[in-house]
Design a protein around this motif. Structure first.
Motif, PDB file in Angstrom:
ATOM      1  N   LYS A 579      43.730 -99.607 -61.623  1.00 53.43           N
ATOM      2  CA  LYS A 579      42.585 -98.727 -61.441  1.00 53.43           C
ATOM      3  C   LYS A 579      42.314 -98.490 -59.950  1.00 53.43           C
ATOM      4  O   LYS A 579      42.063 -97.372 -59.509  1.00 53.43           O
ATOM      5  CB  LYS A 579      41.369 -99.369 -62.097  1.00 53.43           C
ATOM      6  CG  LYS A 579      40.234 -98.406 -62.321  1.00 53.43           C
ATOM      7  CD  LYS A 579      39.087 -99.073 -63.053  1.00 53.43           C
ATOM      8  CE  LYS A 579      37.961 -98.068 -63.250  1.00 53.43           C
ATOM      9  NZ  LYS A 579      36.753 -98.667 -63.827  1.00 53.43           N
ATOM     10  N   ASP A 580      42.374 -99.558 -59.172  1.00 58.43           N
ATOM     11  CA  ASP A 580      42.131 -99.445 -57.729  1.00 58.43           C
ATOM     12  C   ASP A 580      43.127 -98.499 -57.083  1.00 58.43           C
ATOM     13  O   ASP A 580      42.769 -97.664 -56.254  1.00 58.43           O
ATOM     14  CB  ASP A 580      42.238-100.821 -57.056  1.00 58.43           C
ATOM     15  CG  ASP A 580      41.044-101.690 -57.410  1.00 58.43           C
ATOM     16  OD1 ASP A 580      40.046-101.106 -57.920  1.00 58.43           O
ATOM     17  OD2 ASP A 580      41.105-102.908 -57.207  1.00 58.43           O
ATOM     18  N   GLU A 581      44.367 -98.630 -57.476  1.00 59.09           N
ATOM     19  CA  GLU A 581      45.396 -97.769 -56.880  1.00 59.09           C
ATOM     20  C   GLU A 581      45.116 -96.304 -57.195  1.00 59.09           C
ATOM     21  O   GLU A 581      45.333 -95.431 -56.354  1.00 59.09           O
ATOM     22  CB  GLU A 581      46.782 -98.166 -57.405  1.00 59.09           C
ATOM     23  CG  GLU A 581      47.323 -99.413 -56.722  1.00 59.09           C
ATOM     24  CD  GLU A 581      48.583 -99.964 -57.392  1.00 59.09           C
ATOM     25  OE1 GLU A 581      49.352-100.613 -56.696  1.00 59.09           O
ATOM     26  OE2 GLU A 581      48.775 -99.736 -58.604  1.00 59.09           O
ATOM     27  N   GLU A 583      42.100 -94.993 -57.845  1.00 55.65           N
ATOM     28  CA  GLU A 583      40.906 -94.595 -57.088  1.00 55.65           C
ATOM     29  C   GLU A 583      41.236 -94.346 -55.630  1.00 55.65           C
ATOM     30  O   GLU A 583      40.696 -93.433 -55.006  1.00 55.65           O
ATOM     31  CB  GLU A 583      39.821 -95.669 -57.227  1.00 55.65           C
ATOM     32  CG  GLU A 583      39.052 -95.489 -58.530  1.00 55.65           C
ATOM     33  CD  GLU A 583      38.155 -96.674 -58.860  1.00 55.65           C
ATOM     34  OE1 GLU A 583      38.381 -97.765 -58.292  1.00 55.65           O
ATOM     35  OE2 GLU A 583      37.256 -96.494 -59.700  1.00 55.65           O
ATOM     36  N   ASP A 584      42.132 -95.159 -55.083  1.00 56.71           N
ATOM     37  CA  ASP A 584      42.492 -94.984 -53.677  1.00 56.71           C
ATOM     38  C   ASP A 584      43.623 -93.994 -53.475  1.00 56.71           C
ATOM     39  O   ASP A 584      44.056 -93.756 -52.352  1.00 56.71           O
ATOM     40  CB  ASP A 584      42.903 -96.348 -53.082  1.00 56.71           C
ATOM     41  CG  ASP A 584      41.775 -97.373 -53.212  1.00 56.71           C
ATOM     42  OD1 ASP A 584      40.630 -96.922 -53.423  1.00 56.71           O
ATOM     43  OD2 ASP A 584      42.053 -98.579 -53.134  1.00 56.71           O
ATOM     44  N   GLY A 585      44.097 -93.440 -54.549  1.00 58.58           N
ATOM     45  CA  GLY A 585      45.177 -92.463 -54.438  1.00 58.58           C
ATOM     46  C   GLY A 585      46.487 -93.064 -53.986  1.00 58.58           C
ATOM     47  O   GLY A 585      47.354 -92.369 -53.453  1.00 58.58           O
ATOM     48  N   GLU A 586      46.642 -94.366 -54.176  1.00 53.33           N
ATOM     49  CA  GLU A 586      47.874 -95.017 -53.707  1.00 53.33           C
ATOM     50  C   GLU A 586      48.966 -95.008 -54.779  1.00 53.33           C
ATOM     51  O   GLU A 586      49.338 -96.039 -55.331  1.00 53.33           O
ATOM     52  CB  GLU A 586      47.586 -96.472 -53.329  1.00 53.33           C
ATOM     53  CG  GLU A 586      46.739 -96.593 -52.083  1.00 53.33           C
ATOM     54  CD  GLU A 586      46.247 -98.021 -51.876  1.00 53.33           C
ATOM     55  OE1 GLU A 586      46.616 -98.899 -52.683  1.00 53.33           O
ATOM     56  OE2 GLU A 586      45.503 -98.225 -50.918  1.00 53.33           O
TER      57      GLU A 586
END
Length: 765
Positions: A579-581, A583-586
């Motif tokens: 999810k973090d990736e 959200e951060d567009g990574e």
DNA sequence: ACTTCCCCTATATAGACAGCATGTC
DNA sequence: CTATATAGGGGAAGT
């Protein structure tokens, strides 16, 4: 040359007379004669590899009917398509007058198999036959002839292994039956014959002469060296088509995408109508056109089609609904429609011959592989549609070259090319897992040795030379061991020493016809939460590789990503990135493209279940009425399968939610329409909605209604209104109203609007 | 100022089998 | 990883 006459065949008099009288057949075609010589009537196994319309079917009929009449045994005819099963059964029904009883059984139609016992010839699909073998129906012992039609399907990734599994099961049962295999021409006919332990009939004989050629720049270059210039109208297809119909013929154009089908048909229609070609019959055609408008579920698609049909042209692909398709096919047979532009739908099943077949593209997009050249086999299937026996003097199959050098290339690689070998796909992990589990669960194997024996009766085993090479056999044994371990770890199988047995779950998969990998995904998903929202469920269902996935357009990417984030906790299957990736567009787009595809497909299905119109679904997702029927079928099967899994695992909440979703996803209805649609025949999503909005919300409401009031509602006539009221009264009287288990949908769980696409009902989420 | 043409880029890409329940071919 | 046809945008050239 004097041909073998029907009257000289070693079959009962009644049958001989019948063939001559009813079928009008006096003499046999050379391949047919060869089949007789090779022992068709002596109970020998036989494989016929010949092109279409060489009378393979007649030979199958004779073998089956003869066996029924003389030996009192039953016969099974297995075909690849449901439509084909119905068609063959209809043709076979003429033998009912000889006292031969004919039955069709396919998955869509039949529930119970016991009634088949009373029939002599059973026509069915490969999968249904496999299912009959899984259930070990007891009348199988009385089957004396098994016909496998279109056996070159063994090459198919998914369906082929089913055929091999059928053969392995028949062998394992030790059934004494004659095997008759019918095939298109294939490269390795001898190998197939050896595998089937069958006599071989190969022939390239055809009842209608076939001229094959390549068109380039106003000239048809025939493979025999001759050439013909035709009037060049700028567009190759247009030139070829006009040349055909001005000559009084009909043309069948094959192309590689649905949109091409529409585009080409429109161009042709425009030309024909603008230039007032006289060969068409406008009055009759406008009737056809009207019929199409009336029966098309999607107005958009219907209008598009109706417009060009007026010019004697039509497109044809699987996005169209069944009735529209058959209107087109019938009008083509009646020679009203002169040109049909089709995808491969028409090359496989339906018998729709035309004077000239035009192959617009010899390349086709394969996901993951880019543009691929058509196999020669498919070219042969298409070109085989050229020429109507007894009606056309000859048939023509024309490929279209884009450049001058392509002319020779196409002649060499298609017209004069050797057809590919048929290759088994049995020994892949997925197929092995499915069929090994099936063999064990249905009692065809109870030890590792049995499994090995079972596999040794597949084409894959023969083609892999496992029978000849001990080292290879060792590798295979290890592979099977891995698969058995996977099945055990998944809880589908138990093993003690060399003995194996299916668990309750394994038995369930076997009857549900669910492959172990998919089932595993489903079970793991269900374990993620006790309950989830509709999107979560739909998304889980869509994980099955059986469900065709929609592609996500670039400009939709962000919308679906957002949807994923908003529903993160509810999605039972997570993407490979965190999810973090997201959200951060990574991440790279490719990493999540497939995942978003499944999400989009789930969203489309929910739109459908929220009663989005078929036009909107076509507009927003490019999903036609024909596709919706397929999706509906799939949902009916898969959602209830997952519900059964949930049941077996005591997951009550899941079960409850899935049991309503099943109806909603199969029929494309909101919960409130379930009662009407489930109980009343002739009432689908549209009529149910009309009834509901008119105040008839339940079966009781309708039972108490005056039929006259209902016949005024949109989509109802007098007859249907009366029938519906009658049905309602009957089930109310008998107390048999089915009340679908309904729970409150938890709408507040995920309020979400996607994009600005018109008509999307996703705001419901 | 406006159209036309060309090139580059984004986009889209075939089909169709199977379960079970209930009471008929 | 792999291809190709088409539609649409943008910019240069032509009118």
């Amino acid at each position: 040359m004097v041909r073998l006459r029907v009257v000289d065949l070693p079959i009962p008099d009644v049958l001989r007379d019948f063939i001559v009288r009813e079928r009008g057949v006096q003499e046999l075609y050379p391949p047919q004669e060869e089949a007789v010589r090779r022992g068709l009537f002596d109970g020998r196994n036989l494989i016929m590899c010949t092109s279409t319309a060489t009378g393979k079917t007649l030979m199958a009929e004779l073998a089956m009917v003869n066996a029924v009449l003389t030996r009192g045994v039953k016969a099974i005819l297995a075909v690849p398509l449901r439509a084909l099963a119905y068609e063959k059964a209809r043709d076979l029904r003429v033998y009912e007058r000889l006292g031969v009883r004919i039955a069709v059984t396919t998955g869509e139609y039949d529930k119970d198999d016991a009634w088949l016992m009373n029939y002599d010839i059973v026509v069915t699909t490969y999968e249904k036959l496999d299912s009959l073998l899984r259930h070990r129906v007891d009348w199988l012992r009385r089957v004396g002839v098994l016909v496998i039609d279109e056996i070159h399907y063994v090459d198919d990734d998914k369906r082929g292994p089913t055929i091999e599994s059928i053969i392995a099961k028949v062998k394992a049962l030790g059934l004494d039956m004659q095997l008759l295999a019918l095939s298109a021409t294939v490269g390795n006919a001898e190998e197939l014959a050896k595998y089937l332990n069958a006599e071989l009939v190969v022939s390239d004989w055809r009842p209608v002469r076939l001229r094959e050629g390549v068109y380039y720049d106003g000239v048809i270059y025939y493979a025999d060296g001759s050439r013909e210039s035709i009037k060049d109208l700028g567009n190759p297809v247009l030139s070829l088509v006009m040349n055909t119909i001005l000559d009084g013929g009909q043309a069948l154009v094959f192309t590689n995408s649905r949109s091409n089908t529409v585009k080409l048909a429109q161009q042709l229609a425009q030309y024909i109508c603008n230039y007032g070609v006289k060969v068409i019959e406008p009055r009759e055609l406008s009737k056809v056109s009207g019929a199409i408008l009336e029966s098309s579920q999607s107005r958009l698609l219907g209008e598009e089609l109706a417009k060009i049909v007026r010019c004697g042209v039509s497109f044809h692909h699987a996005g169209l609904d069944m009735d529209v398709r058959s209107i087109i096919e019938d009008s083509f047979r009646n020679r009203l429609i002169r040109v049909v532009v089709a995808t491969t739908t028409l090359a496989a099943g339906v018998n729709l011959p035309a004077r000239r077949v035009i192959i617009h593209d010899y390349r086709r997009y394969e996901p993951g592989f880019g543009m691929e050249e058509l196999p020669v086999m498919e070219y042969k299937q298409m070109s085989g549609r050229a020429g109507r026996p007894g009606l056309d003097p000859y048939g023509e199959a024309i490929l279209i070259a884009r450049g001058e050098d392509e002319v020779d290339y196409l002649i060499k690689n298609y017209i004069n090319a050797r057809v590919e070998d048929v290759k088994s796909k049995f020994l892949t992990d997925k197929n092995l897992a499915t069929h090994i589990l099936s063999a064990i669960a249905s009692g065809y194997a109870s030890s590792v040795g049995d499994v090995m024996r079972f596999i040794s009766s597949t084409l894959g085993y023969v083609q892999g030379s496992y029978d000849k090479n001990e080292f290879l056999r060792g590798l295979l044994r290890r592979k099977i061991d891995d698969i058995l371990n996977f099945l055990m770890e998944s809880g589908f199988l138990e093993r003690r020493d060399d003995y194996v047995a299916a668990t309750t779950l394994g038995l369930l998969l076997n009857t549900l016809y669910l492959d172990p990998y998919t089932a595993n995904t489903y079970i793991r998903g269900l374990r993620v939460r006790e309950e989830t929202n509709d999107l979560g469920y739909a998304h889980l269902i869509v994980q099955s590789p059986e469900v065709p996935r929609l592609r996500v357009r670039r400009n939709e990417f962000d919308d679906y990503l957002q949807l994923v984030l908003d529903n993160w906790d509810y999605l039972l299957v997570k993407p490979s990135i965190t999810k973090d990736e997201i959200e951060d567009g990574e991440f790279e787009d490719e990493e999540i493209e497939d995942y978003l595809s499944t999400v989009k497909t789930a969203v489309m299905l929910l739109d459908w279940a929220n009663e989005a119109s078929e036009d909107d679904l076509l507009k927003n997702y490019d999903v036609g009425p024909g596709d919706l029927r397929v999706y509906g079928d799939l949902m009916n099967w898969l959602v209830s399968a997952v519900a059964r899994l949930a049941g077996a695992l005591n997951m009550e909440k899941h079960m409850e939610r899935l049991s309503t979703l099943r109806w909603r996803l199969t029929y494309g209805i909101r919960e409130e329409l379930m009662e009407l649609v489930i109980n009343l025949e002739g009432v689908g999503r549209a009529r149910a909605r009309a009834l509901y909005n008119a105040g008839f919300k339940s079966v009781i409401d309708i039972a108490n209604a005056d039929p006259k009031l209902i016949s005024g509602i949109r989509g109802f006539g007098d007859r249907l209104a009366r029938s519906v009221v009658e049905q309602a009264r009957k089930i109310v009287e008998e107390g048999k109203v089915v009340k679908p288990t309904a729970t409150d949908t938890n709408r507040e769980m995920s309020r979400q609007v996607i994009g600005k696409r018109r008509g999307s009902l996703l705001d419901y989420l």
